[in-house]
Scaffold this motif. Structure first.
Motif, PDB file in Angstrom:
ATOM      1  N   LYS A  29       0.830  -1.208   0.000  1.00 47.50           N
ATOM      2  CA  LYS A  29       0.000   0.000   0.000  1.00 47.50           C
ATOM      3  C   LYS A  29       0.865   1.259   0.000  1.00 47.50           C
ATOM      4  CE  LYS A  29      -2.696  -1.534   3.423  1.00 47.50           C
ATOM      5  NZ  LYS A  29      -3.794  -1.581   4.419  1.00 47.50           N
ATOM      6  N   GLU A  30       1.975   1.206   0.717  1.00 43.85           N
ATOM      7  CA  GLU A  30       2.866   2.365   0.765  1.00 43.85           C
ATOM      8  C   GLU A  30       3.440   2.682  -0.613  1.00 43.85           C
ATOM      9  OE1 GLU A  30       7.145   3.629   2.807  1.00 43.85           O
ATOM     10  OE2 GLU A  30       6.125   1.803   3.443  1.00 43.85           O
ATOM     11  N   HIS A  31       3.728   1.660  -1.386  1.00 40.74           N
ATOM     12  CA  HIS A  31       4.305   1.850  -2.715  1.00 40.74           C
ATOM     13  C   HIS A  31       3.231   1.921  -3.802  1.00 40.74           C
ATOM     14  CE1 HIS A  31       7.887   0.597  -0.481  1.00 40.74           C
ATOM     15  NE2 HIS A  31       8.606   1.075  -1.461  1.00 40.74           N
ATOM     16  N   GLU A  32       1.969   1.982  -3.396  1.00 37.60           N
ATOM     17  CA  GLU A  32       0.846   2.139  -4.336  1.00 37.60           C
ATOM     18  C   GLU A  32       0.870   1.075  -5.427  1.00 37.60           C
ATOM     19  OE1 GLU A  32       0.220   6.173  -5.690  1.00 37.60           O
ATOM     20  OE2 GLU A  32       1.425   6.934  -4.022  1.00 37.60           O
ATOM     21  N   VAL A  33       0.882  -0.170  -4.993  1.00 34.07           N
ATOM     22  CA  VAL A  33       0.933  -1.301  -5.918  1.00 34.07           C
ATOM     23  C   VAL A  33      -0.480  -1.735  -6.276  1.00 34.07           C
ATOM     24  CG1 VAL A  33       1.652  -3.696  -6.229  1.00 34.07           C
ATOM     25  CG2 VAL A  33       3.163  -2.088  -5.046  1.00 34.07           C
ATOM     26  N   SER A  34      -0.746  -1.853  -7.567  1.00 35.20           N
ATOM     27  CA  SER A  34      -2.003  -2.431  -8.061  1.00 35.20           C
ATOM     28  C   SER A  34      -1.697  -3.810  -8.626  1.00 35.20           C
ATOM     29  CB  SER A  34      -2.616  -1.550  -9.148  1.00 35.20           C
ATOM     30  OG  SER A  34      -2.931  -0.268  -8.642  1.00 35.20           O
ATOM     31  N   ILE A  35      -2.587  -4.771  -8.367  1.00 35.47           N
ATOM     32  CA  ILE A  35      -2.359  -6.155  -8.762  1.00 35.47           C
ATOM     33  C   ILE A  35      -3.441  -6.582  -9.753  1.00 35.47           C
ATOM     34  CG2 ILE A  35      -2.136  -8.541  -7.961  1.00 35.47           C
ATOM     35  CD1 ILE A  35      -1.199  -7.464  -5.279  1.00 35.47           C
ATOM     36  N   PHE A  36      -3.014  -7.197 -10.852  1.00 32.19           N
ATOM     37  CA  PHE A  36      -3.930  -7.693 -11.876  1.00 32.19           C
ATOM     38  C   PHE A  36      -3.725  -9.193 -12.016  1.00 32.19           C
ATOM     39  CE2 PHE A  36      -3.403  -3.250 -12.636  1.00 32.19           C
ATOM     40  CZ  PHE A  36      -4.628  -2.807 -13.134  1.00 32.19           C
ATOM     41  N   VAL A  37      -4.818  -9.950 -11.911  1.00 31.24           N
ATOM     42  CA  VAL A  37      -4.744 -11.410 -11.854  1.00 31.24           C
ATOM     43  C   VAL A  37      -5.579 -11.999 -12.986  1.00 31.24           C
ATOM     44  CG1 VAL A  37      -5.113 -13.468 -10.444  1.00 31.24           C
ATOM     45  CG2 VAL A  37      -4.530 -11.287  -9.349  1.00 31.24           C
ATOM     46  N   ARG A  38      -5.014 -12.955 -13.705  1.00 32.99           N
ATOM     47  CA  ARG A  38      -5.765 -13.738 -14.692  1.00 32.99           C
ATOM     48  C   ARG A  38      -5.255 -15.171 -14.661  1.00 32.99           C
ATOM     49  NH1 ARG A  38      -5.897 -17.526 -19.037  1.00 32.99           N
ATOM     50  NH2 ARG A  38      -7.698 -17.042 -20.345  1.00 32.99           N
ATOM     51  N   ARG A  39      -6.170 -16.130 -14.465  1.00 34.44           N
ATOM     52  CA  ARG A  39      -5.728 -17.523 -14.352  1.00 34.44           C
ATOM     53  C   ARG A  39      -6.894 -18.447 -14.622  1.00 34.44           C
ATOM     54  NH1 ARG A  39      -2.324 -21.239 -15.140  1.00 34.44           N
ATOM     55  NH2 ARG A  39      -1.051 -22.120 -13.472  1.00 34.44           N
ATOM     56  N   GLY A  40      -6.585 -19.646 -15.063  1.00 32.96           N
ATOM     57  CA  GLY A  40      -7.543 -20.724 -15.238  1.00 32.96           C
ATOM     58  C   GLY A  40      -6.885 -22.036 -14.891  1.00 32.96           C
ATOM     59  N   GLY A  41      -7.688 -23.092 -14.795  1.00 33.02           N
ATOM     60  CA  GLY A  41      -7.140 -24.402 -14.479  1.00 33.02           C
ATOM     61  C   GLY A  41      -7.835 -25.045 -13.304  1.00 33.02           C
ATOM     62  N   PRO A  42      -7.316 -26.183 -12.822  1.00 35.45           N
ATOM     63  CA  PRO A  42      -7.949 -26.896 -11.705  1.00 35.45           C
ATOM     64  C   PRO A  42      -8.122 -26.008 -10.473  1.00 35.45           C
ATOM     65  CG  PRO A  42      -6.258 -28.259 -12.724  1.00 35.45           C
ATOM     66  CD  PRO A  42      -6.145 -26.918 -13.350  1.00 35.45           C
ATOM     67  N   ASN A  43      -9.360 -25.951  -9.977  1.00 36.05           N
ATOM     68  CA  ASN A  43      -9.703 -25.186  -8.761  1.00 36.05           C
ATOM     69  C   ASN A  43      -9.414 -23.688  -8.911  1.00 36.05           C
ATOM     70  OD1 ASN A  43     -10.476 -27.574  -7.387  1.00 36.05           O
ATOM     71  ND2 ASN A  43      -8.364 -27.965  -6.816  1.00 36.05           N
ATOM     72  N   TYR A  44      -9.480 -23.189 -10.156  1.00 34.59           N
ATOM     73  CA  TYR A  44      -9.133 -21.773 -10.330  1.00 34.59           C
ATOM     74  C   TYR A  44     -10.195 -20.858  -9.735  1.00 34.59           C
ATOM     75  CZ  TYR A  44     -12.434 -20.732 -14.142  1.00 34.59           C
ATOM     76  OH  TYR A  44     -13.561 -20.496 -14.891  1.00 34.59           O
TER      77      TYR A  44
END
Length: 513
Positions: free
Chosen positions: A358-373
Motif C-alpha cells: 500500500k505504501e508503494h501504491e501497488v495495483s495487482i492484476f490477476v488472470r488464471r484458469g485451471g484446476p480449482n481456479y
C-alpha cells in the motif's frame, strides 16, 4: 535445453583440463606461486572477462604489455562504468594471459554450435577481429546426432584452404575440440583467433555456452560452475535464492531481474506464458519499465509459491515509483497445477507485505484458469477486500494478456468481470432446440410443498419443458491429450477407490511422436 554462457576463463579451464588431442595445446593457465614471477618475465595481454563481444574493436584489449603496462592500462577501466553499445556496466573482471607473437596467416577461426539436426562445425582459414561474416564464408560441416567426427572428415571438408604443414595439427585439435564439446555438453564453442605455429596450438580468444541442465551428468568434470550475468546486469542474491529453490523442487521456479527500479513486475505461471506476457508488455511500451522475468510452473506447493512470491514482493517494495507500481499475476489455463493451492501461497505473501504494498501504491492484476481456479480467484479477491490493496481478478472469460493492457492503462478496467467463468453452464436439450442457462434456479422454480406440481410444469415463461440429458455414464472412457501422467494417475486412483471395473482413461495421445 538451457544454454548459459560461461566466462572465457571458465571455458578455457575446461578446455585445457579435458581436451584430448595429439596437437600441442600451448598457453595453458598456470596457478600458484609461480604466477607472479611469470608475469614479471613475460609480455602480456589483458582484457575484460564479462561476456562482452568484439572487445578488440571496442578498444578493450591491451596487447604486448609488461606488468606495469597492464597496471596502467587497468587504471582508467577497472571498476569504472563503461558503455558497450547501448549497455552501461562496471568493468570488474579481467583476464591476464601471456602474449603470443604470431603472423596474420597463422590465425584461424573455429566454431561449434548445436542445432536441431545435429552440431555444426565452422572453420575459416582466416581469423581475428576482422574475420567478418563467418556464416557466409566459413567451411561448414554438419555432424548428425548419432554420428562421430573423425580427422579425415575434418581435413577433407574443412581444411581445403589450409597449408599442408598446418593440417595435421588443426585436424587433431578440431576433432579433440568436438569430442570435448560433446562430452562436457557445450551448446556453443567459438575460438577466434585460433593460432597455430611451429610451437603448437594457442587458444587466444574464446566464447562458450553450456547446457546447464546437464549438471547432474557433468558435475564431476565441471566442478562448481558459475554462470555470470550478461554485461550491464548484476547478479542478485534473490536470483540465487530462487535458483536454489528450483534445484530442490520438482517444480520450475525461475527469476531474472532486468530493472529493479522498474514499475512493472510479473509473477507468471508457465514458461510459455512468461514469454507471452513479457512480449505483450514490451509491445505496449513497457520495455524500459519491465522489472523482472521469470515463471513458476510444474505444480509448485503452496509453500514454494509463497517463497517465490515473497521474494518478488520484497524486491518490488524497496523503492517507490512516482506512478506507483503494478504486479501482473498471469497465466493460461493450467493442466494439472492446483491453482487454489498456488494462489493461497501468493495470498499469504500479499498479507505479509500488505503494508509496503500500500505504501508503494501497488495495483495487482490477476488472470488464471485451471484446476480449482474459481477457489483461487475467490481467495485472491478476498485478500484485496480485506487488505485494501487494489486487486483486479479475472478468469478464463478474459483473454490471457488483456490484464496487461489494463495494468498499463491502454484499456479500461471492467467494474465487474463477466460471471461466465464463475458459474456452471448447463445445456438443456428439447428435440432439435437447446437453451443455455446459467443455473438451475434461473430456469425452474421449486413447486410448493404438497402441490404435486413438477418442476417442468412450473417453468418460467420463455423456457419450454425439457428433459435433461447427460454426456457421461459410469462406463465412459476418455482420451487424454498430451503426456499428462500426473493427471492420469489421479484419475486411475479415483477409479480404484470407486471400484470401477475398467479404467476411465483409454489412452494418452502425444502428438509430437
Amino acid at each position: 535445453m538451457s544454454a548459459k554462457a560461461v566466462s572465457e576463463q571458465t571455458g578455457k579451464e575446461l578446455l585445457y583440463k579435458h581436451i584430448c588431442t595429439a596437437a600441442a595445446v600451448q598457453n595453458r593457465f598456470r596457478f600458484g606461486d609461480c604466477v607472479f614471477p611469470c608475469l614479471l618475465r613475460q609480455r602480456l595481454v589483458v582484457k575484460p572477462d564479462q561476456l562482452i563481444k568484439r572487445r578488440g574493436k571496442l578498444g578493450l584489449v591491451g596487447v604486448n604489455l609488461d606488468l606495469r603496462g597492464v597496471q596502467e592500462w587497468l587504471k582508467p577501466r577497472l571498476l569504472k562504468e563503461t558503455m558497450v553499445g547501448k549497455t552501461k556496466g562496471i568493468l570488474k573482471n579481467f583476464l591476464i594471459e601471456p602474449f603470443v607473437p604470431h603472423k596474420q596467416d597463422e590465425e584461424f577461426y573455429v566454431c561449434i554450435y548445436a542445432a536441431r539436426e545435429g552440431d555444426y562445425v565452422l572453420f575459416h582459414h582466416e581469423g581475428g577481429v576482422d574475420v567478418g561474416d563467418v556464416d557466409s564464408k566459413a567451411q561448414k560441416l554438419l555432424v548428425g546426432v548419432a554420428e562421430q567426427l573423425g580427422e579425415d572428415a575434418v581435413k577433407s571438408r574443412l581444411l581445403a584452404n589450409v597449408r599442408p604443414d598446418r593440417k595435421d595439427a588443426l585436424a587433431s585439435f578440431i576433432t579433440g575440440l568436438f569430442h570435448l564439446y560433446e562430452d562436457l555438453y557445450f551448446t556453443y564453442l567459438e575460438i577466434n583467433p585460433l593460432v597455430v605455429t611451429q610451437s603448437g596450438v594457442f587458444v587466444l580468444d574464446m566464447a562458450a555456452k553450456i547446457d546447464a541442465t546437464a549438471d547432474y551428468i557433468c558435475k564431476a568434470k565441471w566442478g562448481d560452475l558459475e554462470f555470470p550475468p550478461p554485461f550491464g546486469r548484476e547478479a542478485y542474491p534473490e536470483e540465487a535464492y530462487i535458483a536454489d529453490l528450483d534445484a530442490k523442487s520438482g517444480a520450475s521456479l525461475k527469476l531474472t531481474l532486468l530493472n529493479p527500479q522498474g514499475r512493472i513486475w510479473t509473477m507468471v505461471a508457465g514458461g510459455g506464458a512468461s514469454v507471452v506476457y513479457s512480449d505483450t508488455i514490451c509491445d505496449l511500451g513497457g520495455v524500459d519499465e519491465l522489472a523482472n522475468y521469470g515463471e513458476y510452473s510444474g505444480a509448485p506447493s503452496e509453500q514454494q509459491t509463497y517463497d517465490y512470491a515473497k521474494t518478488i514482493l520484497s524486491l518490488m517494495t524497496r523503492g517507490k515509483h512516482p506512478e506507483g507500481k503494478v504486479l501482473i499475476i498471469g497465466g493460461s489455463i493450467a493442466n494439472f497445477t492446483n491453482v487454489a493451492a498456488t494462489f493461497k501461497g501468493i495470498v499469504r505473501a500479499i498479507r505479509d507485505y500488505q503494508g509496503p504494498l500500500k505504501e508503494h501504491e501497488v495495483s495487482i492484476f490477476v488472470r488464471r484458469g485451471g484446476p480449482n481456479y474459481q477457489e483461487g480467484l475467490r481467495v485472491m479477491g478476498e485478500v484485496g477486500k480485506t487488505t485494501g490493496i487494489p486487486i483486479h481478478v479475472f478468469g478464463t472469460e478474459t483473454h490471457m494478456t488483456a490484464i496487461v493492457g489494463m495494468a498499463l492503462g491502454h484499456r479500461p478496467i471492467p467494474n465487474q468481470p463477466p460471471m461466465a467463468a464463475h458459474t456452471a453452464n448447463f445445456l438443456l436439450n428439447s428435440g432439435s432446440s437447446s437453451t443455455p442457462v446459467t443455473s438451475r434456479t434461473s430456469s425452474f422454480s421449486e413447486p410448493k410443498p404438497g402441490s404435486g406440481a413438477s418442476p417442468s410444469k412450473t417453468a418460467k415463461p420463455g423456457f419450454p419443458p425439457a428433459k435433461a440429458s447427460t454426456l457421461f455414464s459410469k462406463h465412459t472412457k476418455s482420451i487424454v491429450w498430451g503426456m499428462q501422467t500426473r493427471a492420469v494417475q489421479g484419475m486411475l486412483d479415483f477409479d480404484y477407490v470407486c471400484s470401477r471395473e475398467e479404467p476411465s482413461v483409454a489412452a494418452m495421445l502425444y502428438p509430437f511422436t
